[in-house]
Design a protein around this motif. Sequence first.
Motif, PDB file in Angstrom:
ATOM      1  N   ARG A  17      36.875  40.048  -2.872  1.00  0.00           N
ATOM      2  CA  ARG A  17      37.590  39.041  -3.655  1.00  0.00           C
ATOM      3  C   ARG A  17      38.382  38.083  -2.772  1.00  0.00           C
ATOM      4  N   SER A  18      38.662  38.482  -1.530  1.00  0.00           N
ATOM      5  CA  SER A  18      39.406  37.610  -0.619  1.00  0.00           C
ATOM      6  C   SER A  18      38.499  36.727   0.226  1.00  0.00           C
ATOM      7  N   SER A  19      37.170  36.908   0.085  1.00  0.00           N
ATOM      8  CA  SER A  19      36.240  36.137   0.904  1.00  0.00           C
ATOM      9  C   SER A  19      36.214  34.672   0.471  1.00  0.00           C
ATOM     10  N   THR A  20      36.028  33.803   1.463  1.00  0.00           N
ATOM     11  CA  THR A  20      35.939  32.360   1.182  1.00  0.00           C
ATOM     12  C   THR A  20      34.497  31.892   1.143  1.00  0.00           C
ATOM     13  N   ARG A  21      33.563  32.795   1.379  1.00  0.00           N
ATOM     14  CA  ARG A  21      32.152  32.403   1.369  1.00  0.00           C
ATOM     15  C   ARG A  21      31.646  32.276  -0.063  1.00  0.00           C
ATOM     16  N   HIS A  22      30.637  31.426  -0.235  1.00  0.00           N
ATOM     17  CA  HIS A  22      30.112  31.154  -1.578  1.00  0.00           C
ATOM     18  C   HIS A  22      28.751  31.808  -1.798  1.00  0.00           C
ATOM     19  N   ARG A  23      28.505  32.878  -1.084  1.00  0.00           N
ATOM     20  CA  ARG A  23      27.259  33.617  -1.305  1.00  0.00           C
ATOM     21  C   ARG A  23      27.546  35.100  -1.190  1.00  0.00           C
ATOM     22  N   ASP A  24      26.667  35.917  -1.755  1.00  0.00           N
ATOM     23  CA  ASP A  24      26.869  37.349  -1.693  1.00  0.00           C
ATOM     24  C   ASP A  24      26.357  37.902  -0.365  1.00  0.00           C
ATOM     25  N   VAL A  25      26.727  39.122  -0.083  1.00  0.00           N
ATOM     26  CA  VAL A  25      26.424  39.735   1.195  1.00  0.00           C
ATOM     27  C   VAL A  25      24.916  39.923   1.344  1.00  0.00           C
ATOM     28  N   GLU A  26      24.373  39.540   2.489  1.00  0.00           N
ATOM     29  CA  GLU A  26      22.949  39.706   2.748  1.00  0.00           C
ATOM     30  C   GLU A  26      22.688  41.104   3.303  1.00  0.00           C
ATOM     31  N   ASP A  27      21.467  41.603   3.067  1.00  0.00           N
ATOM     32  CA  ASP A  27      21.120  42.950   3.501  1.00  0.00           C
ATOM     33  C   ASP A  27      21.315  43.130   4.994  1.00  0.00           C
ATOM     34  N   GLU A  28      20.968  42.106   5.782  1.00  0.00           N
ATOM     35  CA  GLU A  28      21.047  42.223   7.233  1.00  0.00           C
ATOM     36  C   GLU A  28      22.467  42.495   7.704  1.00  0.00           C
ATOM     37  N   GLU A  29      23.459  42.001   6.984  1.00  0.00           N
ATOM     38  CA  GLU A  29      24.846  42.212   7.360  1.00  0.00           C
ATOM     39  C   GLU A  29      25.299  43.645   7.093  1.00  0.00           C
ATOM     40  N   LEU A  30      24.508  44.409   6.369  1.00  0.00           N
ATOM     41  CA  LEU A  30      24.904  45.753   5.960  1.00  0.00           C
ATOM     42  C   LEU A  30      24.157  46.859   6.692  1.00  0.00           C
ATOM     43  N   THR A  31      23.309  46.500   7.648  1.00  0.00           N
ATOM     44  CA  THR A  31      22.461  47.515   8.276  1.00  0.00           C
ATOM     45  C   THR A  31      22.842  47.834   9.711  1.00  0.00           C
ATOM     46  N   ARG A  32      23.775  47.097  10.301  1.00  0.00           N
ATOM     47  CA  ARG A  32      24.129  47.294  11.711  1.00  0.00           C
ATOM     48  C   ARG A  32      25.559  47.811  11.820  1.00  0.00           C
ATOM     49  N   ILE A  33      25.734  48.945  12.503  1.00  0.00           N
ATOM     50  CA  ILE A  33      27.064  49.521  12.640  1.00  0.00           C
ATOM     51  C   ILE A  33      27.501  49.501  14.102  1.00  0.00           C
ATOM     52  N   PHE A  34      28.806  49.457  14.301  1.00  0.00           N
ATOM     53  CA  PHE A  34      29.426  49.426  15.621  1.00  0.00           C
ATOM     54  C   PHE A  34      30.135  50.760  15.829  1.00  0.00           C
ATOM     55  N   VAL A  35      29.888  51.418  16.969  1.00  0.00           N
ATOM     56  CA  VAL A  35      30.417  52.766  17.182  1.00  0.00           C
ATOM     57  C   VAL A  35      31.043  52.894  18.571  1.00  0.00           C
ATOM     58  N   ALA A  74      22.985  52.826   6.669  1.00  0.00           N
ATOM     59  CA  ALA A  74      24.141  52.466   7.492  1.00  0.00           C
ATOM     60  C   ALA A  74      25.442  52.928   6.839  1.00  0.00           C
ATOM     61  N   ALA A  75      25.552  52.730   5.527  1.00  0.00           N
ATOM     62  CA  ALA A  75      26.756  53.159   4.814  1.00  0.00           C
ATOM     63  C   ALA A  75      26.905  54.681   4.856  1.00  0.00           C
ATOM     64  N   HIS A  76      25.782  55.383   4.727  1.00  0.00           N
ATOM     65  CA  HIS A  76      25.794  56.850   4.788  1.00  0.00           C
ATOM     66  C   HIS A  76      26.279  57.320   6.159  1.00  0.00           C
ATOM     67  N   ALA A  77      25.848  56.622   7.228  1.00  0.00           N
ATOM     68  CA  ALA A  77      26.268  56.977   8.584  1.00  0.00           C
ATOM     69  C   ALA A  77      27.766  56.759   8.764  1.00  0.00           C
ATOM     70  N   ILE A  78      28.284  55.652   8.264  1.00  0.00           N
ATOM     71  CA  ILE A  78      29.719  55.360   8.393  1.00  0.00           C
ATOM     72  C   ILE A  78      30.552  56.412   7.663  1.00  0.00           C
ATOM     73  N   GLU A  79      30.085  56.823   6.506  1.00  0.00           N
ATOM     74  CA  GLU A  79      30.855  57.770   5.684  1.00  0.00           C
ATOM     75  C   GLU A  79      30.793  59.201   6.204  1.00  0.00           C
ATOM     76  N   ASN A  80      29.696  59.569   6.865  1.00  0.00           N
ATOM     77  CA  ASN A  80      29.482  60.980   7.162  1.00  0.00           C
ATOM     78  C   ASN A  80      29.396  61.339   8.635  1.00  0.00           C
ATOM     79  N   CYS A  81      29.369  60.366   9.543  1.00  0.00           N
ATOM     80  CA  CYS A  81      29.294  60.704  10.962  1.00  0.00           C
ATOM     81  C   CYS A  81      30.644  61.237  11.441  1.00  0.00           C
ATOM     82  N   ASP A  82      30.657  61.855  12.615  1.00  0.00           N
ATOM     83  CA  ASP A  82      31.899  62.366  13.200  1.00  0.00           C
ATOM     84  C   ASP A  82      32.910  61.233  13.333  1.00  0.00           C
ATOM     85  N   LYS A  83      34.134  61.491  12.887  1.00  0.00           N
ATOM     86  CA  LYS A  83      35.157  60.438  12.864  1.00  0.00           C
ATOM     87  C   LYS A  83      35.503  59.926  14.257  1.00  0.00           C
ATOM     88  N   SER A  84      35.176  60.702  15.296  1.00  0.00           N
ATOM     89  CA  SER A  84      35.481  60.260  16.658  1.00  0.00           C
ATOM     90  C   SER A  84      34.665  59.039  17.060  1.00  0.00           C
TER      91      SER A  84
END
Length: 462
Positions: free
Chosen positions: A99-117, A166-176
């Motif tokens: 709701r705080s985003s200033t972009r006028h489009r919804d999130v694309e799939d590509e933005e949701l598949t890459r995680i930083f660890v 990607a979401a499953h990995a973020i939620e369930n991987c080791d918190k370290s």
Amino acid sequence: MEESSSKHIPENLDDPPNSRLFVVTSRCITEDELRDSFSSFGGIQGVWLVKDKQTKEPKGVSYVKFAKSSQACLAMEEMHGKVLLEGTKPIKVFIAQSRSSTRHRDVEDEELTRIFVMIPKTFTEEDLKNTFREFGDIEYCVIIRNKFTGESKGLGYVRYYKPSQAAHAIENCDKSYRAILAEPRSKNNSSEDYSAGGTRGGEYSSADSVNQYPFTTPDQGSYAMLDLRQSDFTRSLMMSTRAVVSQEQIFALFDLIPGMEYCELHRDSYGMSKGHALIRYNNLGSAVYAKEKLNGFEYPPGNRLQVSFYDDGESPAGRMATQFVTAQIISSVWNGASSSQMIKPAGYPSVLSVPRVQTDVNLPPLKKLAPSDSKTKERLFVVFNPSTLPHDVLEDVFCRFGSLIEVHLVPGRKVGYMKYADKQCADEAMAVLHGRIVNGVKMKVMLADPPREESHKRPRTY
């Protein structure tokens, strides 16, 4: 505009991030029907139907809030394009913007598949992949390294094929590992490298960013066109192609030069090729030789490859060694040395022997053409996409079924005719080749309409 929602409203609609869906439906779909359809994917915290402010009628737009991001992503993947009620249109499902985003489009799939660890500095790419593969199929892993020493910075990226993985990995991987979604790549960060802690510019970029690489197209068989302005010679190469090629084809081509240790065709979120690939060799000489041999090389025939060096964080000493090898090659050309006299590591192919025809179907052996004065018993009509194949390639492919008389291409159009002296041979060619890809070109092969016979009747004069 006002919203009709469930009684319990979460305090923060964007907690956790990417847990809210934006759904486009038919206006007759109710809140209960939405809840029933999406409840199988996880705990739903709220459903909102967007209504017209004046008429209070549903506008065919809704929001569904899940308790977890992985549940929302899985619902999006499974429900997009489904029909909720018979007679209604298929629904469209996206991850909603915060709701705080200033972009006028919804999130694309590509933005949701890459995680930083964050990872141990002793981790290799293989260790990283083995650690995170339990959460889903991995497209690639990258470890961020010091640009000059090549040492790991203890940071990395993991790219999955699906947002839910990607979401499953973020939620369930080791918190370290402190896994989070990686920042989306954009034009503003396309020039960043791993030493800055960002994504490496263009490594796994979209198809639109292919032009950012400084490709040159030298004449085949000559080193005289080497781009002397290119100051960074590295073990990694970036290849771009307009033709449809597979991972196996690219691997086979670049593996002709000894020392290849990595080859990856970049794909989009739907698994389709983006038209470029990253190749890395275990020594600098192999990369220099591969770049000079394959930049401008036609593969498949009629499609010119573009190959350039790619910054892989090589040390200054290693870069100097590569420049020395390259300087020797240039010197050999300027001094009139033949290609056989040029410095070339043992085992390197002097000529790249690539088949003239690359196709996704097993073809029978070559057969002789039928005599040109043979009577045509059957004609095939062929449509080419995206471009017409050369005459000699078509003759090579269609003669393998026997009794081919000639190949005729219609000027200015992406169609042609194949004339056969035997109907059975034509039928076999059509059955084998229809819908197949030859040298990156897809063919539709059909029976041609019979040629119009000239009328010998006297034309009417009234």
